[in-house]
Design an enzyme around this catalytic site. Structure first.
Site, mmCIF file in Angstrom:
data_model
loop_
_atom_site.group_PDB
_atom_site.id
_atom_site.type_symbol
_atom_site.label_atom_id
_atom_site.label_comp_id
_atom_site.label_asym_id
_atom_site.label_seq_id
_atom_site.Cartn_x
_atom_site.Cartn_y
_atom_site.Cartn_z
ATOM 1 N N HIS A 196 0.818 -1.204 0.000
ATOM 2 C CA HIS A 196 0.000 0.000 0.000
ATOM 3 C C HIS A 196 0.854 1.258 0.000
ATOM 4 C CE1 HIS A 196 -3.907 -2.099 1.464
ATOM 5 N NE2 HIS A 196 -3.764 -2.144 0.161
ATOM 6 N N ARG A 303 -7.948 -9.724 -8.850
ATOM 7 C CA ARG A 303 -7.586 -10.661 -7.778
ATOM 8 C C ARG A 303 -8.754 -10.735 -6.800
ATOM 9 N NH1 ARG A 303 -3.354 -6.856 -8.013
ATOM 10 N NH2 ARG A 303 -1.439 -7.615 -8.983
ATOM 11 N N ARG A 339 -9.808 -13.665 -11.781
ATOM 12 C CA ARG A 339 -9.063 -14.854 -11.374
ATOM 13 C C ARG A 339 -9.740 -15.504 -10.175
ATOM 14 N NH1 ARG A 339 -2.994 -13.992 -9.480
ATOM 15 N NH2 ARG A 339 -4.026 -13.327 -7.573
ATOM 16 N N GLU A 433 1.895 -19.702 -15.152
ATOM 17 C CA GLU A 433 2.815 -19.277 -14.091
ATOM 18 C C GLU A 433 3.659 -20.444 -13.592
ATOM 19 O OE1 GLU A 433 0.365 -17.639 -10.953
ATOM 20 O OE2 GLU A 433 -1.274 -18.970 -11.498
ATOM 21 N N ASN A 456 5.537 -12.998 -12.388
ATOM 22 C CA ASN A 456 6.131 -13.016 -11.043
ATOM 23 C C ASN A 456 6.370 -14.456 -10.595
ATOM 24 O OD1 ASN A 456 5.338 -10.398 -11.448
ATOM 25 N ND2 ASN A 456 4.109 -10.224 -9.607
ATOM 26 N N ASP A 457 5.310 -15.273 -10.638
ATOM 27 C CA ASP A 457 5.456 -16.673 -10.227
ATOM 28 C C ASP A 457 6.254 -17.477 -11.248
ATOM 29 O OD1 ASP A 457 4.478 -17.190 -7.653
ATOM 30 O OD2 ASP A 457 2.413 -17.000 -8.334
ATOM 31 N N CYS A 504 0.108 -10.488 -17.195
ATOM 32 C CA CYS A 504 -0.443 -9.712 -16.080
ATOM 33 C C CYS A 504 0.556 -9.563 -14.937
ATOM 34 C CB CYS A 504 -1.736 -10.332 -15.560
ATOM 35 S SG CYS A 504 -1.527 -11.999 -14.897
#
Length: 574
Positions: A196, A303, A339, A433, A456-457, A504
């Site tokens: 955040h 998400r 997702r 991923e 990322n993954d 993404c």
């Protein structure tokens, strides 16, 4: 041409870009010593209970003011963060746990701290950045309430005119109390690009670096530094020329940002006519509004994890439907790719009793959770199928590893659609991923309508490096040729069956990665809402045929650094 971060004489630390920008300033260590209230109550039980209630009410009023102030500034995402904090603050399980401790003779401060810490223990070890962010939110609320109980100095810090603030990690309340006109950059030893604090920094136009590591704490207070967040660098002891270059670069970037904002609502295509959709990654209704404001062509990743946490029971089909319908309505005709639940067994949601795992990143993540709790996925799928109009939502399945999983899930989706009397088809996509999914893309593309690559993954699993680990963050680079070869394999597999591929993950919002992804055949990039204007502008300056040729060259290189050097040479940053 952008200036490099610093001359050879300057010393440099490397981190991960959380909010782009260039800054010059004086390093200020934002040390916020841990508050340790006394364990035992000094007054009566009723007095301690009243003190806690009064502090919570005061924090609620503070948060309400913060929401109003952020809304008036047009900082929609920030307003949403503080609205979420109000929801967490009002969680009856949290307040009841604190009251139970007060009834045992504990002080209000100790009781609040312990109640918060119990919830943080549930979320703090989570590999999912979205759920880990809830732990950071709770730490923020712990600090706010303890301050109002009188355990900490609430006086505002006096900052130099150009302050580069350094900390282990910043919380939204840290940033809410700052004089932002004096802050040019934030630098964190830990933290992630989805925190955040990072979101607030991006919206405020403040450069931010995360995962710099403990070496950050060794730079003396008052040192002059240059931050080039886009290049992931913090240079200390810079030369006068470094400082002059950084100041002129900062002014130039402000002009570029304004120009990009003016064209953000227009579609993006390369100079030779290759259309690229630029969508947004979101988690909330506030994010959806921010996506529209920034010109997103749709939502490439919604998400849904926030639907499932901080609750006594799993969401109902109708709660799912209402949540997704509100976002679909806000998008005003744009499509949302939603997702399904992507959490693993490394956390204890009250109604989700799963066995502990030694290695949660390799455990019951994503759709694997349906093996032990099929009801959670079934209710979510039913809610998704009820969103109107029929084309407003697409389903995205996380952590698919082979075609058998996909075929079984498509059959379930089709049976739920028949139950609901839905005659229109719903598009179902697969997240790429896991390396096995990229390597079997030609098989998956027979049964999926599209692919969305979670870089990322994919990077984490391909390189066996945790990208949230500060010591590895710089090496866990999605532009590693091995990761790019898997992207190429996914696109080739999709093209055999006429399916499209989006990205993404963080790579989609990396200006150096964009030309290579486009060159490999990706036709959709889904990024943080505030990054949409810049990524659209980047696409418009590309030649697709050149991207295709140079992307093939990149696949033959030996390191992520070599790929970045190639991209920088061919497509200099704006």
């Amino acid at each position: 041409q952008p200036a490099t971060a610093a001359s050879a004489g300057a010393r440099t630390l490397v981190g991960v870009c959380a909010a782009p920008g260039v800054a010059v300033g004086t390093l200020v260590h934002w040390s916020d010593a841990e508050i340790v209230p006394p364990e035992l109550a000094s007054g009566s039980l009723s007095a301690e209970s009243r003190a806690l209630d009064k502090a919570i009410a005061a924090v609620d009023a503070e948060l309400n003011s913060a929401v109003r102030a952020a809304s008036q500034r047009g900082a929609i995402g920030e307003a949403g963060i503080f609205t979420m904090h109000r929801v967490l603050l009002e969680d009856p399980t949290l307040v009841d746990a604190a009251r139970d401790l007060i009834s045992l003779g504990k002080s209000a401060g100790f009781a609040w701290r312990e109640a918060i810490r119990a919830q943080i223990a549930v979320l703090g070890k989570v590999d999912d950045p979205l759920l880990a962010e809830r732990a950071a939110d709770l730490r923020d609320l712990e600090k706010r309430v303890l301050r109002l109980l009188g355990y900490a100095n609430t006086a505002a810090r006096t900052l130099p005119d150009e302050a580069v603030l350094a900390a282990d990690e910043f919380t939204p309340s840290d940033l809410a109390t700052l004089d932002r006109s004096r802050v040019t950059a934030l630098v964190m030893a830990r933290g992630g690009a989805t925190s955040h604090a990072a979101i607030i920094a991006r919206q405020a136009g403040i450069a931010a670096l995360v995962a710099v590591g403990d070496a950050l704490h060794t730079i003396p207070d008052g040192t002059q530094v240059v931050v080039n967040a886009g290049e992931g660098q913090l240079a200390y002891a810079p030369s006068a020329l470094d400082i002059e270059h950084a100041r002129s670069e900062r002014l130039r970037l402000e002009g570029v940002r304004e120009a990009n904002r003016l064209t953000s609502q227009e579609a993006a295509a390369t100079r030779d006519g290759r259309a690229i959709e630029v969508a947004a990654n979101i988690a909330t209704l506030d994010d959806a509004n921010a996506a529209v404001d920034n010109g997103a062509d749709g939502v490439g990743l919604l998400r849904t994890e926030l639907m499932f946490i901080h609750r006594q029971a799993a969401p109902t089909v109708e709660e799912h439907r209402q949540s997704y319908q509100a976002i679909a309505d806000a998008l005003a005709g744009r499509t949302a790719i939603i997702r399904t639940l992507d959490v693993g067994a490394d956390k204890e949601v009250d109604y989700l009793t799963l066995p502990p795992e030694q290695n949660p990143a390799l455990g019951l993540r994503g759709i694997r959770l349906a093996q032990v709790r099929p009801d959670l996925l079934d209710d979510q799928l039913r809610g998704l199928l009820a969103v109107r109009p029929a084309g407003a939502a697409r389903i995205l399945l996380p952590m698919v590893t082979d075609v058998g999983e996909l075929v079984r899930l498509r059959a379930r989706i089709d049976s739920f659609a028949r139950e609901l009397g839905r005659t229109e088809p719903i598009e179902v996509g697969v997240m790429i991923e896991v390396p096995s999914a990229a390597l079997l893309a030609d098989q998956l593309a027979q049964h999926a309508d599209f692919f969305s690559i979670g870089t990322n993954d994919l990077t984490q699993y391909t390189l066996a490096m945790d990208r949230c680990q500060p010591d590895l963050a710089a090496q866990a680079d999605g532009l590693h040729p091995a990761v790019l070869r898997l992207v190429a394999a996914a696109v080739q597999g999709a093209e055999k069956h006429g399916k499209w591929v989006g990205v993404c993950g963080a790579l989609a919002g990396d200006p150096l990665a964009v030309p290579l992804l486009v060159g490999l055949g990706v036709t959709e990039l889904s990024v943080d809402p505030v990054s949409v204007p810049a990524i659209k502008a980047r696409v418009r300056n590309l030649d697709w045929q050149q991207c295709r040729q140079r992307a093939q060259d990149a696949l033959a290189l030996e390191s992520a650094q070599a790929v970045r050097a190639l991209s920088t040479a061919v497509w200099p940053l704006d």
